[in-house]
Structure formats: structure tokens, C-alpha cells
Design a protein around this motif. Structure first.
Motif, PDB file in Angstrom:
ATOM      1  N   LEU A 215       0.479  -1.555   0.156  1.00 42.47           N
ATOM      2  CA  LEU A 215      -0.275   0.660  -0.138  1.00 42.47           C
ATOM      3  C   LEU A 215       0.518   0.990  -0.273  1.00 42.47           C
ATOM      4  O   LEU A 215       2.168   1.163   0.375  1.00 42.47           O
ATOM      5  CB  LEU A 215      -1.245  -0.035   1.083  1.00 42.47           C
ATOM      6  CG  LEU A 215      -1.861  -1.222   1.451  1.00 42.47           C
ATOM      7  CD1 LEU A 215      -2.909  -1.044   2.247  1.00 42.47           C
ATOM      8  CD2 LEU A 215      -2.693  -0.963   0.015  1.00 42.47           C
ATOM      9  N   PRO A 216       0.252   2.154  -0.305  1.00 44.52           N
ATOM     10  CA  PRO A 216       1.236   3.627  -0.616  1.00 44.52           C
ATOM     11  C   PRO A 216       1.225   3.751   1.160  1.00 44.52           C
ATOM     12  O   PRO A 216       0.301   3.108   2.048  1.00 44.52           O
ATOM     13  CB  PRO A 216      -0.024   5.064  -0.774  1.00 44.52           C
ATOM     14  CG  PRO A 216      -1.328   3.820  -1.857  1.00 44.52           C
ATOM     15  CD  PRO A 216      -0.729   2.381  -0.851  1.00 44.52           C
ATOM     16  N   GLN A 217       2.442   4.990   1.379  1.00 45.44           N
ATOM     17  CA  GLN A 217       2.782   5.613   2.553  1.00 45.44           C
ATOM     18  C   GLN A 217       1.512   6.163   3.432  1.00 45.44           C
ATOM     19  O   GLN A 217       1.370   7.094   2.717  1.00 45.44           O
ATOM     20  CB  GLN A 217       4.470   5.413   2.573  1.00 45.44           C
ATOM     21  CG  GLN A 217       4.901   4.585   1.937  1.00 45.44           C
ATOM     22  CD  GLN A 217       6.687   5.364   2.556  1.00 45.44           C
ATOM     23  OE1 GLN A 217       6.784   6.709   3.161  1.00 45.44           O
ATOM     24  NE2 GLN A 217       7.891   4.218   2.197  1.00 45.44           N
ATOM     25  N   VAL A 218       0.480   5.202   4.306  1.00 44.02           N
ATOM     26  CA  VAL A 218       0.586   6.384   5.234  1.00 44.02           C
ATOM     27  C   VAL A 218       0.504   6.292   6.817  1.00 44.02           C
ATOM     28  O   VAL A 218       1.148   4.949   7.339  1.00 44.02           O
ATOM     29  CB  VAL A 218      -1.717   6.131   4.688  1.00 44.02           C
ATOM     30  CG1 VAL A 218      -1.410   5.550   3.292  1.00 44.02           C
ATOM     31  CG2 VAL A 218      -1.275   4.007   5.298  1.00 44.02           C
ATOM     32  N   GLN A 219       0.365   7.742   7.788  1.00 45.37           N
ATOM     33  CA  GLN A 219       0.058   7.005   8.685  1.00 45.37           C
ATOM     34  C   GLN A 219      -1.538   6.754   9.530  1.00 45.37           C
ATOM     35  O   GLN A 219      -2.152   7.165   8.528  1.00 45.37           O
ATOM     36  CB  GLN A 219       0.410   8.093   9.349  1.00 45.37           C
ATOM     37  CG  GLN A 219       1.341   9.467   8.756  1.00 45.37           C
ATOM     38  CD  GLN A 219       2.604   8.317   9.047  1.00 45.37           C
ATOM     39  OE1 GLN A 219       2.539   8.150  10.238  1.00 45.37           O
ATOM     40  NE2 GLN A 219       3.851   8.636   8.855  1.00 45.37           N
ATOM     41  N   LEU A 220      -1.035   5.619  10.059  1.00 49.38           N
ATOM     42  CA  LEU A 220      -2.455   5.092  10.447  1.00 49.38           C
ATOM     43  C   LEU A 220      -2.816   5.642  11.220  1.00 49.38           C
ATOM     44  O   LEU A 220      -4.554   5.733  11.328  1.00 49.38           O
ATOM     45  CB  LEU A 220      -2.175   3.400  11.233  1.00 49.38           C
ATOM     46  CG  LEU A 220      -1.130   2.710  10.364  1.00 49.38           C
ATOM     47  CD1 LEU A 220      -1.221   1.107  10.912  1.00 49.38           C
ATOM     48  CD2 LEU A 220      -2.270   1.963   9.264  1.00 49.38           C
ATOM     49  N   ASP A 221      -2.890   6.143  12.112  1.00 51.10           N
ATOM     50  CA  ASP A 221      -3.573   7.820  13.039  1.00 51.10           C
ATOM     51  C   ASP A 221      -4.109   8.694  11.952  1.00 51.10           C
ATOM     52  O   ASP A 221      -5.256   9.349  13.001  1.00 51.10           O
ATOM     53  CB  ASP A 221      -2.402   8.136  14.071  1.00 51.10           C
ATOM     54  CG  ASP A 221      -1.889   9.161  13.389  1.00 51.10           C
ATOM     55  OD1 ASP A 221      -1.383   8.917  12.212  1.00 51.10           O
ATOM     56  OD2 ASP A 221      -1.075   9.856  14.199  1.00 51.10           O
ATOM     57  N   GLN A 222      -3.981   8.581  11.125  1.00 52.12           N
ATOM     58  CA  GLN A 222      -4.081   9.634  10.095  1.00 52.12           C
ATOM     59  C   GLN A 222      -5.821   8.916   9.206  1.00 52.12           C
ATOM     60  O   GLN A 222      -5.923   9.550   8.257  1.00 52.12           O
ATOM     61  CB  GLN A 222      -3.788  10.302   9.242  1.00 52.12           C
ATOM     62  CG  GLN A 222      -2.660  11.245  10.095  1.00 52.12           C
ATOM     63  CD  GLN A 222      -1.670  12.028   9.113  1.00 52.12           C
ATOM     64  OE1 GLN A 222      -1.146  12.055   8.143  1.00 52.12           O
ATOM     65  NE2 GLN A 222      -1.088  12.644   9.623  1.00 52.12           N
ATOM     66  N   LEU A 223      -5.923   7.687   9.272  1.00 55.41           N
ATOM     67  CA  LEU A 223      -6.806   7.787   8.172  1.00 55.41           C
ATOM     68  C   LEU A 223      -7.911   7.494   8.765  1.00 55.41           C
ATOM     69  O   LEU A 223      -8.447   7.335   9.974  1.00 55.41           O
ATOM     70  CB  LEU A 223      -6.798   5.110   8.101  1.00 55.41           C
ATOM     71  CG  LEU A 223      -5.271   4.963   7.573  1.00 55.41           C
ATOM     72  CD1 LEU A 223      -5.592   3.544   7.543  1.00 55.41           C
ATOM     73  CD2 LEU A 223      -5.367   4.729   5.732  1.00 55.41           C
ATOM     74  N   ASP A 224      -9.126   7.709   7.893  1.00 58.14           N
ATOM     75  CA  ASP A 224     -10.694   7.743   7.896  1.00 58.14           C
ATOM     76  C   ASP A 224     -11.089   6.932   7.828  1.00 58.14           C
ATOM     77  O   ASP A 224     -11.702   5.751   6.607  1.00 58.14           O
ATOM     78  CB  ASP A 224     -10.751   8.917   7.028  1.00 58.14           C
ATOM     79  CG  ASP A 224     -12.842   9.177   7.418  1.00 58.14           C
ATOM     80  OD1 ASP A 224     -13.089   8.664   8.702  1.00 58.14           O
ATOM     81  OD2 ASP A 224     -13.360   9.960   6.691  1.00 58.14           O
ATOM     82  N   GLU A 225     -11.601   5.821   8.927  1.00 57.67           N
ATOM     83  CA  GLU A 225     -12.693   4.911   8.888  1.00 57.67           C
ATOM     84  C   GLU A 225     -14.435   4.534   8.763  1.00 57.67           C
ATOM     85  O   GLU A 225     -15.543   3.777   9.045  1.00 57.67           O
ATOM     86  CB  GLU A 225     -12.225   4.043   9.537  1.00 57.67           C
ATOM     87  CG  GLU A 225     -10.723   3.121   9.810  1.00 57.67           C
ATOM     88  CD  GLU A 225      -9.865   2.505  10.821  1.00 57.67           C
ATOM     89  OE1 GLU A 225     -10.594   3.245  12.192  1.00 57.67           O
ATOM     90  OE2 GLU A 225      -9.328   1.727  10.525  1.00 57.67           O
ATOM     91  N   ARG A 226     -14.723   6.292   8.699  1.00 54.22           N
ATOM     92  CA  ARG A 226     -16.098   6.482   8.599  1.00 54.22           C
ATOM     93  C   ARG A 226     -16.635   5.237   7.472  1.00 54.22           C
ATOM     94  O   ARG A 226     -17.401   7.179   7.029  1.00 54.22           O
ATOM     95  CB  ARG A 226     -16.261   8.072   9.460  1.00 54.22           C
ATOM     96  CG  ARG A 226     -15.465   8.426  10.925  1.00 54.22           C
ATOM     97  CD  ARG A 226     -15.562   9.827  11.140  1.00 54.22           C
ATOM     98  NE  ARG A 226     -15.000  10.588   9.486  1.00 54.22           N
ATOM     99  CZ  ARG A 226     -14.709  11.817   9.477  1.00 54.22           C
ATOM    100  NH1 ARG A 226     -15.578  12.300  10.968  1.00 54.22           N
ATOM    101  NH2 ARG A 226     -14.146  11.998   8.473  1.00 54.22           N
ATOM    102  N   TYR A 227     -17.081   4.696   7.676  1.00 54.12           N
ATOM    103  CA  TYR A 227     -17.871   4.580   6.197  1.00 54.12           C
ATOM    104  C   TYR A 227     -19.023   2.946   6.746  1.00 54.12           C
ATOM    105  O   TYR A 227     -18.843   2.745   7.829  1.00 54.12           O
ATOM    106  CB  TYR A 227     -17.140   3.882   4.624  1.00 54.12           C
ATOM    107  CG  TYR A 227     -16.291   5.015   4.807  1.00 54.12           C
ATOM    108  CD1 TYR A 227     -16.583   4.966   2.954  1.00 54.12           C
ATOM    109  CD2 TYR A 227     -14.485   4.848   4.786  1.00 54.12           C
ATOM    110  CE1 TYR A 227     -15.720   5.962   2.263  1.00 54.12           C
ATOM    111  CE2 TYR A 227     -13.860   5.394   4.072  1.00 54.12           C
ATOM    112  CZ  TYR A 227     -14.711   6.538   2.945  1.00 54.12           C
ATOM    113  OH  TYR A 227     -13.356   7.281   2.318  1.00 54.12           O
ATOM    114  N   GLU A 228     -19.703   2.817   5.796  1.00 53.93           N
ATOM    115  CA  GLU A 228     -21.059   2.265   5.897  1.00 53.93           C
ATOM    116  C   GLU A 228     -21.488   1.704   4.949  1.00 53.93           C
ATOM    117  O   GLU A 228     -20.681   1.913   3.724  1.00 53.93           O
ATOM    118  CB  GLU A 228     -22.251   3.182   6.083  1.00 53.93           C
ATOM    119  CG  GLU A 228     -23.952   2.068   6.780  1.00 53.93           C
ATOM    120  CD  GLU A 228     -24.928   2.721   6.659  1.00 53.93           C
ATOM    121  OE1 GLU A 228     -25.977   2.146   6.794  1.00 53.93           O
ATOM    122  OE2 GLU A 228     -24.970   4.036   6.781  1.00 53.93           O
TER     123      GLU A 228
END
Length: 313
Positions: A215-228
């Protein structure tokens, strides 16, 4: 078009008079000049193995949109370009009609690489031969496009034409009315495109062993998981998140044995559009952040759908 050659397809039929040119003087020999291609809409291309970020092959935008609509709704539109006297019909999903006029030729273009078998059958097979049926082929060797031409000899005629090929049978209505003229009709093939695409996806899933996703390099604490995530399928994503640039869908490995679903993003207008994405391991990596998306697998009665909605809660 380049390298157009007249074919002896013997498309004449009993009862339908073949056109015979009047005798004329033999013109003096002149140097041959290479023909320039006409700027007609490109015929539909066969579906090719999709790249990681493509659902359907590159083609005319109107065909891509029509195939996307068929994948989502099971209904394929008739593509009209009335100003150019051109209509493209979805094969097997609507009644193709050729509207022609006396002293005018209407061209029926079939699928590239297809071969006409036998003689087309004209419904108006009376002795007067009120429809002139002929044909030719165009295009490069190995990918010839067969054409059937029709020309009425009078007004207010209506009949039908049946054309058999090595791939399918075409049933076409013919009419001759004033102020109603289509220079050319062609076809696109939604059912074939969807079947080939699903087969390619399944073969791709079998060929590729499961590997760790890169995966692209990402900061886990910056992920937006607000999906239904809604939909009762075995392949419904187990997790969705975005990093502000990409959206990640984690798919259940056991539920993907039947093939990989196609992803569409819903625009603000409510229309669905194709979107670039990659399938790596058990993840979909989408090159955008969407508010609403739809995953679909199969078509018609067998179509399964999952909806993903960004909640912002």
C-alpha cells in the motif's frame, strides 16, 4: 477507411434483386492514390484483459458509459448520433431499425473479425425485388469488418432482414419513409463484454497467488474509517478507510472465489462512473476519496451489489 476492399460475400438473395451497375466506358488508367480514413465513430473493440486500474477497455466514451449503465442496471441504451445519421444498437437488447430512402444506401456494420455465413434473408422476397441487398468488408487483414448494405427502390416499404454470422444472428427491421434516413448503424455487445470481463477477472484471481499488499505509505492514525457498508454478499468488504488521497477496501479472501466485483463511484448528480483502482492481495486501492461507491458482481438476475457510503460521523 484504409485498405477498403470489396468482398465477394455473395450477399444477394433469392427475391432480393442484386444491384447491377450500368455499362460504361472504361476510363483511362490513372495513378492510384491512397484513400484517407473516414471520421466515423470507431467500431466496438473486443474486451481485452483489464489493467490493474481499469474495469473496461479503452473505447469511445459513449460505449464505456453504456456498458457501465448495463453493468449497474441491466439496461443498455441505444447510442444515437442523429446529426451524423448514425446509431449504435446494443446487440440482443433492442430492436435495430434501418430507416432508408430510395437512391440512398444504408450501411449495417457488424463486429470486426466476424464472418457472414450464407446469404442474408430479406423478408420482402417478392419477384419485384423492392430492396437491393449487397455487402463488402473493410479493415486490416485478420480484423475485417463485414458490412451489409441495403437500398429501397420505392417509398413506404417495411420488411425485415436476417443475417447469420460465425458469432450470432442479427434480426433487423427495414423501413423506407420520407425524411427518415440513417446513413449507418452498428452494434456494441454488452452481454459479451460483461461475460468476458467476469471471466478475465476470475482467471486473474486464479493466476495470482495471495501476497502481502503493498500500500502507499500512510499514517495509520490519519486514516478515516467512517464508512457504512451495506449488502448481503459473501464478498462484502470487511474494512474501508481513506488517507485523504486513496481509499482502501479490505476484501474477504474466502468470499472472492467467484470473481472480483467491479467498483463504480456515484457522482453528485447520482450517475455512476468508472474509477481507477488496483486489486492487490486482498485489497482494493482506489485512486480517489469518494462519498458513495457501489461494488457489483454478475449481471441481470444474478447481479449482487454492495454499497459503501462515507458517513462523516
Amino acid at each position: 477507411m484504409k485498405h477498403v476492399m470489396v468482398s465477394g460475400l455473395l450477399l444477394g438473395l433469392a427475391g432480393c434483386m442484386l444491384q447491377t451497375p450500368p455499362p460504361r466506358d472504361t476510363p483511362p488508367a490513372v495513378p492510384l492514390v491512397e484513400a484517407q480514413p473516414a471520421q466515423d465513430p470507431a467500431p466496438p473493440s473486443p474486451v481485452t484483459p483489464p489493467a490493474e486500474a481499469q474495469l473496461l477497455p479503452a473505447d469511445a466514451p459513449e460505449i464505456r458509459d453504456a456498458l457501465a449503465q448495463y453493468e449497474l442496471t441491466g439496461k443498455a441504451p441505444v447510442i444515437r448520433q442523429d446529426s451524423a445519421g448514425f446509431v449504435r444498437y446494443p446487440f440482443g437488447l433492442s430492436q435495430p431499425v434501418v430507416a432508408c430512402e430510395p437512391l440512398h444506401v444504408c450501411d449495417i456494420a457488424l463486429e470486426p473479425g466476424e464472418q457472414v455465413l450464407g446469404t442474408p434473408v430479406c423478408g420482402d422476397g417478392g419477384k419485384d425485388g423492392r430492396w437491393v441487398i449487397d455487402g463488402f468488408v473493410s479493415g486490416p487483414a485478420g480484423q475485417r469488418t463485414p458490412h451489409v448494405t441495403v437500398k429501397p427502390t420505392d417509398w413506404n416499404l417495411a420488411t425485415n432482414l436476417t443475417i447469420g454470422t460465425d458469432r450470432r444472428v442479427y434480426y433487423i427491421a427495414l423501413v423506407a419513409k420520407k425524411n427518415l434516413y440513417l446513413r449507418r448503424i452498428a452494434f456494441y455487445y454488452p452481454e459479451d463484454a460483461v461475460a468476458k470481463f467476469n471471466q478475465l477477472r476470475q482467471e486473474q484471481a486464479v493466476r495470482k497467488p495471495e501476497v502481502a499488499v503493498s500500500l502507499p505509505q500512510v499514517q495509520l492514525d490519519q486514516l478515516d474509517e467512517r464508512y457504512e457498508i451495506t449488502g448481503a454478499t459473501t464478498w462484502k468488504p470487511t474494512w474501508v478507510a481513506n488517507d485523504g488521497t486513496h481509499t482502501f477496501l479490505r476484501m474477504p479472501v474466502d468470499g472472492m472465489r467467484g470473481g472480483s466485483p467491479a467498483l463504480f463511484v456515484q457522482r453528485a448528480s447520482g450517475q455512476h462512473a468508472l474509477v481507477n483502482y488496483r486489486v492487490k492481495g486482498g485489497y482494493y486501492v482506489v485512486d480517489s476519496v469518494f462519498e458513495r461507491a457501489v461494488l457489483t458482481l454478475g449481471s441481470g438476475r444474478d447481479k449482487q451489489t454492495v454499497t459503501i457510503t462515507r458517513t462523516r460521523r
